[in-house]
Design a protein around this motif. Sequence first.
Motif, PDB file in Angstrom:
ATOM      1  N   VAL A 166      51.365  86.600  19.546  1.00 54.80           N
ATOM      2  CA  VAL A 166      52.273  86.310  18.445  1.00 54.80           C
ATOM      3  C   VAL A 166      52.295  84.797  18.233  1.00 54.80           C
ATOM      4  O   VAL A 166      52.529  84.034  19.172  1.00 54.80           O
ATOM      5  CB  VAL A 166      53.707  86.805  18.738  1.00 54.80           C
ATOM      6  N   ASP A 167      52.038  84.373  17.006  1.00 53.31           N
ATOM      7  CA  ASP A 167      52.147  82.969  16.634  1.00 53.31           C
ATOM      8  C   ASP A 167      53.168  82.889  15.512  1.00 53.31           C
ATOM      9  O   ASP A 167      52.839  83.116  14.344  1.00 53.31           O
ATOM     10  CB  ASP A 167      50.791  82.420  16.194  1.00 53.31           C
ATOM     11  N   ASP A 168      54.410  82.629  15.893  1.00 53.03           N
ATOM     12  CA  ASP A 168      55.505  82.595  14.921  1.00 53.03           C
ATOM     13  C   ASP A 168      55.300  81.491  13.890  1.00 53.03           C
ATOM     14  O   ASP A 168      55.570  81.687  12.703  1.00 53.03           O
ATOM     15  CB  ASP A 168      56.841  82.416  15.652  1.00 53.03           C
ATOM     16  N   ALA A 169      54.808  80.337  14.322  1.00 52.45           N
ATOM     17  CA  ALA A 169      54.602  79.219  13.407  1.00 52.45           C
ATOM     18  C   ALA A 169      53.583  79.551  12.317  1.00 52.45           C
ATOM     19  O   ALA A 169      53.722  79.118  11.178  1.00 52.45           O
ATOM     20  CB  ALA A 169      54.161  77.985  14.190  1.00 52.45           C
ATOM     21  N   LYS A 170      52.552  80.319  12.679  1.00 51.60           N
ATOM     22  CA  LYS A 170      51.522  80.708  11.712  1.00 51.60           C
ATOM     23  C   LYS A 170      51.765  82.091  11.123  1.00 51.60           C
ATOM     24  O   LYS A 170      50.937  82.596  10.362  1.00 51.60           O
ATOM     25  CB  LYS A 170      50.144  80.671  12.373  1.00 51.60           C
ATOM     26  N   SER A 171      52.869  82.735  11.503  1.00 49.68           N
ATOM     27  CA  SER A 171      53.230  84.075  11.013  1.00 49.68           C
ATOM     28  C   SER A 171      52.088  85.060  11.237  1.00 49.68           C
ATOM     29  O   SER A 171      51.640  85.756  10.325  1.00 49.68           O
ATOM     30  CB  SER A 171      53.609  84.040   9.532  1.00 49.68           C
ATOM     31  N   TYR A 172      51.626  85.120  12.478  1.00 50.23           N
ATOM     32  CA  TYR A 172      50.455  85.910  12.805  1.00 50.23           C
ATOM     33  C   TYR A 172      50.690  86.719  14.077  1.00 50.23           C
ATOM     34  O   TYR A 172      51.212  86.204  15.062  1.00 50.23           O
ATOM     35  CB  TYR A 172      49.259  84.969  13.019  1.00 50.23           C
ATOM     36  N   VAL A 173      50.299  88.013  14.038  1.00 42.67           N
ATOM     37  CA  VAL A 173      50.370  88.884  15.209  1.00 42.67           C
ATOM     38  C   VAL A 173      49.032  89.583  15.359  1.00 42.67           C
ATOM     39  O   VAL A 173      48.497  90.131  14.391  1.00 42.67           O
ATOM     40  CB  VAL A 173      51.493  89.945  15.066  1.00 42.67           C
ATOM     41  N   ARG A 174      48.481  89.537  16.567  1.00 41.15           N
ATOM     42  CA  ARG A 174      47.246  90.278  16.865  1.00 41.15           C
ATOM     43  C   ARG A 174      47.512  91.182  18.064  1.00 41.15           C
ATOM     44  O   ARG A 174      48.049  90.749  19.071  1.00 41.15           O
ATOM     45  CB  ARG A 174      46.088  89.364  17.194  1.00 41.15           C
ATOM     46  N   VAL A 175      47.119  92.447  17.916  1.00 41.49           N
ATOM     47  CA  VAL A 175      47.205  93.404  19.011  1.00 41.49           C
ATOM     48  C   VAL A 175      45.791  93.879  19.303  1.00 41.49           C
ATOM     49  O   VAL A 175      45.081  94.321  18.397  1.00 41.49           O
ATOM     50  CB  VAL A 175      48.112  94.602  18.652  1.00 41.49           C
ATOM     51  N   THR A 176      45.410  93.781  20.565  1.00 47.96           N
ATOM     52  CA  THR A 176      44.098  94.253  20.996  1.00 47.96           C
ATOM     53  C   THR A 176      44.313  95.507  21.823  1.00 47.96           C
ATOM     54  O   THR A 176      44.957  95.457  22.867  1.00 47.96           O
ATOM     55  CB  THR A 176      43.381  93.169  21.826  1.00 47.96           C
ATOM     56  N   LEU A 177      43.799  96.623  21.333  1.00 49.58           N
ATOM     57  CA  LEU A 177      43.998  97.886  22.038  1.00 49.58           C
ATOM     58  C   LEU A 177      42.763  98.239  22.856  1.00 49.58           C
ATOM     59  O   LEU A 177      41.640  97.890  22.499  1.00 49.58           O
ATOM     60  CB  LEU A 177      44.349  99.011  21.062  1.00 49.58           C
ATOM     61  N   THR A 178      42.992  98.911  23.962  1.00 49.89           N
ATOM     62  CA  THR A 178      41.908  99.341  24.841  1.00 49.89           C
ATOM     63  C   THR A 178      41.976 100.859  24.967  1.00 49.89           C
ATOM     64  O   THR A 178      42.857 101.384  25.648  1.00 49.89           O
ATOM     65  CB  THR A 178      42.048  98.689  26.240  1.00 49.89           C
ATOM     66  N   PRO A 179      41.067 101.584  24.309  1.00 48.61           N
ATOM     67  CA  PRO A 179      41.065 103.046  24.416  1.00 48.61           C
ATOM     68  C   PRO A 179      40.890 103.491  25.872  1.00 48.61           C
ATOM     69  O   PRO A 179      40.301 102.770  26.687  1.00 48.61           O
ATOM     70  CB  PRO A 179      39.858 103.471  23.580  1.00 48.61           C
ATOM     71  N   THR A 180      41.402 104.668  26.195  1.00 49.76           N
ATOM     72  CA  THR A 180      41.317 105.158  27.570  1.00 49.76           C
ATOM     73  C   THR A 180      39.900 105.541  27.966  1.00 49.76           C
ATOM     74  O   THR A 180      39.571 105.555  29.144  1.00 49.76           O
ATOM     75  CB  THR A 180      42.241 106.378  27.782  1.00 49.76           C
ATOM     76  N   LEU A 181      39.062 105.853  26.984  1.00 52.05           N
ATOM     77  CA  LEU A 181      37.662 106.226  27.233  1.00 52.05           C
ATOM     78  C   LEU A 181      36.767 105.502  26.231  1.00 52.05           C
ATOM     79  O   LEU A 181      37.162 105.306  25.084  1.00 52.05           O
ATOM     80  CB  LEU A 181      37.459 107.736  27.047  1.00 52.05           C
ATOM     81  N   PRO A 182      35.539 105.160  26.623  1.00 51.66           N
ATOM     82  CA  PRO A 182      34.620 104.503  25.686  1.00 51.66           C
ATOM     83  C   PRO A 182      34.236 105.377  24.495  1.00 51.66           C
ATOM     84  O   PRO A 182      33.811 104.869  23.473  1.00 51.66           O
ATOM     85  CB  PRO A 182      33.377 104.204  26.533  1.00 51.66           C
ATOM     86  N   HIS A 183      34.419 106.679  24.612  1.00 54.26           N
ATOM     87  CA  HIS A 183      34.090 107.591  23.506  1.00 54.26           C
ATOM     88  C   HIS A 183      35.335 108.277  22.933  1.00 54.26           C
ATOM     89  O   HIS A 183      35.230 109.325  22.331  1.00 54.26           O
ATOM     90  CB  HIS A 183      33.070 108.635  23.972  1.00 54.26           C
ATOM     91  N   CYS A 184      36.490 107.669  23.138  1.00 52.79           N
ATOM     92  CA  CYS A 184      37.753 108.179  22.578  1.00 52.79           C
ATOM     93  C   CYS A 184      37.575 108.411  21.073  1.00 52.79           C
ATOM     94  O   CYS A 184      37.000 107.578  20.375  1.00 52.79           O
ATOM     95  CB  CYS A 184      38.863 107.158  22.832  1.00 52.79           C
ATOM     96  N   HIS A 185      38.052 109.534  20.583  1.00 54.53           N
ATOM     97  CA  HIS A 185      37.845 109.866  19.169  1.00 54.53           C
ATOM     98  C   HIS A 185      39.007 109.457  18.259  1.00 54.53           C
ATOM     99  O   HIS A 185      38.970 109.739  17.071  1.00 54.53           O
ATOM    100  CB  HIS A 185      37.536 111.360  19.014  1.00 54.53           C
ATOM    101  N   VAL A 186      40.032 108.793  18.800  1.00 57.29           N
ATOM    102  CA  VAL A 186      41.180 108.438  17.962  1.00 57.29           C
ATOM    103  C   VAL A 186      41.571 106.948  17.967  1.00 57.29           C
ATOM    104  O   VAL A 186      42.702 106.627  17.628  1.00 57.29           O
ATOM    105  CB  VAL A 186      42.417 109.294  18.340  1.00 57.29           C
ATOM    106  N   PRO A 187      40.674 106.010  18.279  1.00 57.80           N
ATOM    107  CA  PRO A 187      41.124 104.612  18.300  1.00 57.80           C
ATOM    108  C   PRO A 187      41.554 104.113  16.928  1.00 57.80           C
ATOM    109  O   PRO A 187      42.461 103.289  16.826  1.00 57.80           O
ATOM    110  CB  PRO A 187      39.921 103.835  18.830  1.00 57.80           C
ATOM    111  N   HIS A 188      40.931 104.616  15.858  1.00 56.02           N
ATOM    112  CA  HIS A 188      41.347 104.206  14.510  1.00 56.02           C
ATOM    113  C   HIS A 188      42.761 104.708  14.209  1.00 56.02           C
ATOM    114  O   HIS A 188      43.561 103.986  13.611  1.00 56.02           O
ATOM    115  CB  HIS A 188      40.341 104.685  13.463  1.00 56.02           C
ATOM    116  N   LEU A 189      43.110 105.916  14.646  1.00 58.18           N
ATOM    117  CA  LEU A 189      44.479 106.421  14.446  1.00 58.18           C
ATOM    118  C   LEU A 189      45.481 105.625  15.269  1.00 58.18           C
ATOM    119  O   LEU A 189      46.574 105.313  14.796  1.00 58.18           O
ATOM    120  CB  LEU A 189      44.568 107.903  14.816  1.00 58.18           C
ATOM    121  N   ILE A 190      45.114 105.312  16.501  1.00 55.52           N
ATOM    122  CA  ILE A 190      45.987 104.497  17.351  1.00 55.52           C
ATOM    123  C   ILE A 190      46.212 103.137  16.694  1.00 55.52           C
ATOM    124  O   ILE A 190      47.339 102.660  16.597  1.00 55.52           O
ATOM    125  CB  ILE A 190      45.401 104.354  18.765  1.00 55.52           C
ATOM    126  N   GLY A 191      45.125 102.527  16.222  1.00 57.01           N
ATOM    127  CA  GLY A 191      45.239 101.237  15.550  1.00 57.01           C
ATOM    128  C   GLY A 191      46.112 101.298  14.313  1.00 57.01           C
ATOM    129  O   GLY A 191      46.936 100.411  14.075  1.00 57.01           O
TER     130      GLY A 191
END
Length: 135
Positions: free
Chosen positions: A54-79
């Motif tokens: 979170v960078d409040d001064a730049k009004s920016y939030v980044r979330v980096t998600l790590t799927p439970t499996l390398p072939h997880c079929h729902v990372p886009h839904l989670i995102g």
Amino acid sequence: MNSRLVNENPIVYPKKQRRVRTDQSNTDEDIKDPEHSELTLEDLRVITKESVEVDDAKSYVRVTLTPTLPHCHVPHLIGLCIYAKLLKSLPTRFKVDVRVAPGSHATEAAVNKQLGDKERIAAAFESPYFVDLFN
């Protein structure tokens, strides 16, 4: 819910203590895993405190998600769920960026492209399927 789960026995981690919120307008902080609705993304360490910038001064939030499996079929839904929760929770001045952690998913580039496409995100938010899933 699928009758056949991709990750039938995910590792469940203990939750870390959270800071006390003074603003209780958004008390439903936990996003449920689409495949394991009894578990949260925090329980599965799909997102962690360290994966949120979170960078409040730049009004920016980044979330980096790590799927439970390398072939997880729902990372886009989670995102999309993370993105929607942040848009609902944050002031409108914030730019939100949700990404898959480098090397954590077989189709990382494709998922990140989808999560970075504002038109696709807007279309998903209008989809009855996504609205039901998110709610």
